[in-house]
Design an enzyme around this catalytic site. Structure first.
Site, PDB file in Angstrom:
ATOM      1  CE  LYS A 188      -4.609  -1.552   1.376  1.00  0.00           C
ATOM      2  NZ  LYS A 188      -5.468  -1.489   2.291  1.00  0.00           N
ATOM      3  CE  LYS A 197      -5.862  -8.822  -2.447  1.00  0.00           C
ATOM      4  NZ  LYS A 197      -5.893  -8.299  -1.173  1.00  0.00           N
ATOM      5  CE  LYS A 202     -13.118  -4.197  -0.123  1.00  0.00           C
ATOM      6  NZ  LYS A 202     -12.005  -4.235   0.874  1.00  0.00           N
TER       7      LYS A 202
HETATM    8  P1  TYM Z   1     -10.597  -6.534   3.178  1.00  0.00           P
HETATM    9  O1  TYM Z   1     -11.374  -5.588   3.246  1.00  0.00           O
HETATM   10  O2  TYM Z   1      -9.379  -6.074   1.957  1.00  0.00           O
HETATM   11  O3  TYM Z   1     -11.059  -7.861   2.563  1.00  0.00           O
HETATM   12  C1  TYM Z   1     -12.301  -8.611   3.227  1.00  0.00           C
HETATM   13  C2  TYM Z   1     -11.936  -9.950   3.143  1.00  0.00           C
HETATM   14  O4  TYM Z   1     -11.874 -10.525   1.691  1.00  0.00           O
HETATM   15  C3  TYM Z   1     -10.781 -11.415   1.752  1.00  0.00           C
HETATM   16  N1  TYM Z   1     -10.406 -11.099   0.397  1.00  0.00           N
HETATM   17  C4  TYM Z   1     -10.078 -11.984  -0.515  1.00  0.00           C
HETATM   18  N2  TYM Z   1     -10.159 -13.715  -0.388  1.00  0.00           N
HETATM   19  C5  TYM Z   1      -9.789 -14.343  -1.362  1.00  0.00           C
HETATM   20  N3  TYM Z   1      -9.575 -13.768  -2.666  1.00  0.00           N
HETATM   21  C6  TYM Z   1      -9.237 -12.324  -2.804  1.00  0.00           C
HETATM   22  N4  TYM Z   1      -9.059 -12.049  -3.943  1.00  0.00           N
HETATM   23  C7  TYM Z   1      -9.728 -11.528  -1.710  1.00  0.00           C
HETATM   24  N5  TYM Z   1      -9.606 -10.166  -1.619  1.00  0.00           N
HETATM   25  C8  TYM Z   1      -9.992  -9.989  -0.296  1.00  0.00           C
HETATM   26  C9  TYM Z   1      -9.898 -10.683   2.702  1.00  0.00           C
HETATM   27  O5  TYM Z   1      -8.847 -11.650   3.107  1.00  0.00           O
HETATM   28  C10 TYM Z   1     -10.567 -10.349   3.931  1.00  0.00           C
HETATM   29  O6  TYM Z   1     -10.884 -11.688   4.629  1.00  0.00           O
HETATM   30  N6  TYM Z   1      -7.661  -6.012   7.181  1.00  0.00           N
HETATM   31  C11 TYM Z   1      -9.085  -6.585   6.566  1.00  0.00           C
HETATM   32  C12 TYM Z   1     -10.147  -6.073   7.443  1.00  0.00           C
HETATM   33  C13 TYM Z   1     -10.153  -6.206   8.789  1.00  0.00           C
HETATM   34  C14 TYM Z   1     -10.332  -7.472   9.510  1.00  0.00           C
HETATM   35  C15 TYM Z   1     -10.428  -7.199  10.698  1.00  0.00           C
HETATM   36  C16 TYM Z   1     -10.480  -8.757   9.145  1.00  0.00           C
HETATM   37  C17 TYM Z   1      -9.981  -5.385   9.710  1.00  0.00           C
HETATM   38  N7  TYM Z   1     -10.193  -5.691  10.872  1.00  0.00           N
HETATM   39  C18 TYM Z   1     -10.482  -8.113  11.692  1.00  0.00           C
HETATM   40  C19 TYM Z   1     -10.609  -9.748   9.919  1.00  0.00           C
HETATM   41  C20 TYM Z   1     -10.530  -9.359  11.501  1.00  0.00           C
HETATM   42  C21 TYM Z   1      -9.004  -6.092   5.037  1.00  0.00           C
HETATM   43  O7  TYM Z   1      -8.348  -5.295   4.810  1.00  0.00           O
HETATM   44  O8  TYM Z   1     -10.048  -6.880   4.585  1.00  0.00           O
END
Ligand code: TYM
Length: 330
Positions: free
Chosen positions: A114, A196, A199
């Site tokens: 990032k 990957k 979004k």
């Molecule tokens: P975020 O918002 O980027 O993504 C949300 C969830 O989606 C999963 N994910 C994927 N899984 C498989 N293939 C992909 N291409 C893919 N893109 C995203 C992510 O692994 C995630 O589970 N830091 C986290 C948000 C967060 C969080 C937490 C998660 C904040 N606090 C506490 C669990 C527990 C994040 O940026 O996810």
């Protein structure tokens, strides 16, 4: 009787949610609704580590909540809430900053990625993001965290911080485990199958959004990059085809062997159409539910409010323990 275990996960309202978010995380959330105490959070505080347009952040916060519900999370069986509505996240986040090492945070690959993408805004929040994520998880004495594989490093840090804190002050936090679904832990871009699906991908053709229309979904899958050769086979040297097979398998419930047999002797064209159809079918119910939910803001407000109240109750319990242990005057 054994105490009910706790599940926590979060998704950032930082963009339109993709089938990566759905298959890697959200789809697994409802598996826990019946037998676990579940908390699913819209992590808006994490989203502001990257600049957001305020009106869009607000809109996406509602949309993410509505998507949780549309994907099968009943607000009566799950605590659905918004991170910034429960101030203990910020409070514990700061405290855990003081138990998380500079060296640990410097090794986080998401921070490095990032920072490279946002060179003009490498703010302190982006750096300490994993400590806030640890706070999210540890506040609820979480046992299980369903996520995609990209969050594994953050989760391990949360465990390390919990263990460190417990060693200094005695048992305070439950040490969480990840739940990472092996078949869908990393859905790849349709245009660049070694990256990957994300979004924030600037190339919209590589990303299928949960709310895409069937036409868009079909078009994106038709254009998906495949590999040399013409066989439909799951293997490391076929990242494009293997990614499409994972998506197809997740939406159709068919195994990799069944898929290989189904498309034996057929070409990529037929295969891509079938994947598009399965994906569009799998998402159509969510899209319909979402349309109903998003039209009723008052109900979403009510869900957020009840969720925040329930989360607050648990968060406050943990915080009172933490404050006492570290020596804050009550
Ligand atoms: P975020 O918002 O980027 O993504 C949300 C969830 O989606 C999963 N994910 C994927 N899984 C498989 N293939 C992909 N291409 C893919 N893109 C995203 C992510 O692994 C995630 O589970 N830091 C986290 C948000 C967060 C969080 C937490 C998660 C904040 N606090 C506490 C669990 C527990 C994040 O940026 O996810």
């Amino acid at each position: 009787m054994e105490k009910m275990k706790t599940v926590f996960s979060g998704i950032q309202p930082s963009g339109n949610l993709t089938i990566g978010n759905y298959l890697g995380a959200m789809k697994n959330f409802s598996k826990f609704s019946e037998d676990y105490n579940t908390f699913y959070c819209v992590v808006d505080m994490h989203a502001i580590t990257v600049r957001q347009v305020p009106a869009e952040l607000r809109r996406r916060t509602y949309e993410t909540l509505a998507l949780y519900m549309a994907a099968g999370l009943d607000e009566k069986k799950n605590t659905l809430f918004v991170q910034s509505h429960v101030p203990q996240h910020a409070e514990l986040g700061w405290i855990l900053d003081c138990y998380t090492m500079f060296g640990e945070l410097s090794r986080m690959t998401q921070f490095k990625d990032k920072s490279a993408k946002n060179a003009q805004n490498i703010n302190a929040g982006l750096f300490t993001y994993p400590a806030l994520m640890a706070a999210d998880i540890l506040l609820y004495q979480t046992d299980i965290v369903p996520v995609g594989i990209d969050q594994k490093q953050h989760l391990e840090l949360a465990r390390d911080v919990a263990i460190r804190f417990n060693q200094i002050y005695g048992d305070t936090f439950t040490v969480p485990d990840g739940y990472i679904s092996p078949d869908t832990m990393k859905i790849m871009s349709l245009q660049e199958p070694t990256a990957k699906m994300s979004k924030s991908d600037p190339n919209p053709n590589g990303v299928v959004y949960i709310l895409d229309s069937k036409d868009d979904i079909m078009r994106k899958f038709k254009r998906a990059v495949t590999d040399s050769g013409s066989e439909i086979r799951y293997s490391e040297d076929k990242p494009g085809v293997s990614n499409l097979m994972s998506i197809y398998s997740a939406f159709s419930g068919k195994s990799m062997e069944e898929i290989e047999r189904e498309f034996d002797g057929k070409g990529y064209g037929d295969f891509k159409l079938a994947v598009g159809e399965a994906c569009a079918d799998g998402l159509s119910k969510i899209r319909e539910e979402f349309a109903k939910l998003i039209a009723d803001k008052a109900h979403l407000d009510e869900v957020m409010k009840c969720g925040a109240e329930a989360a607050f109750y648990h968060a406050r319990k943990t915080m009172s323990k933490v404050r006492r242990k570290i020596g804050f005057v009550n």
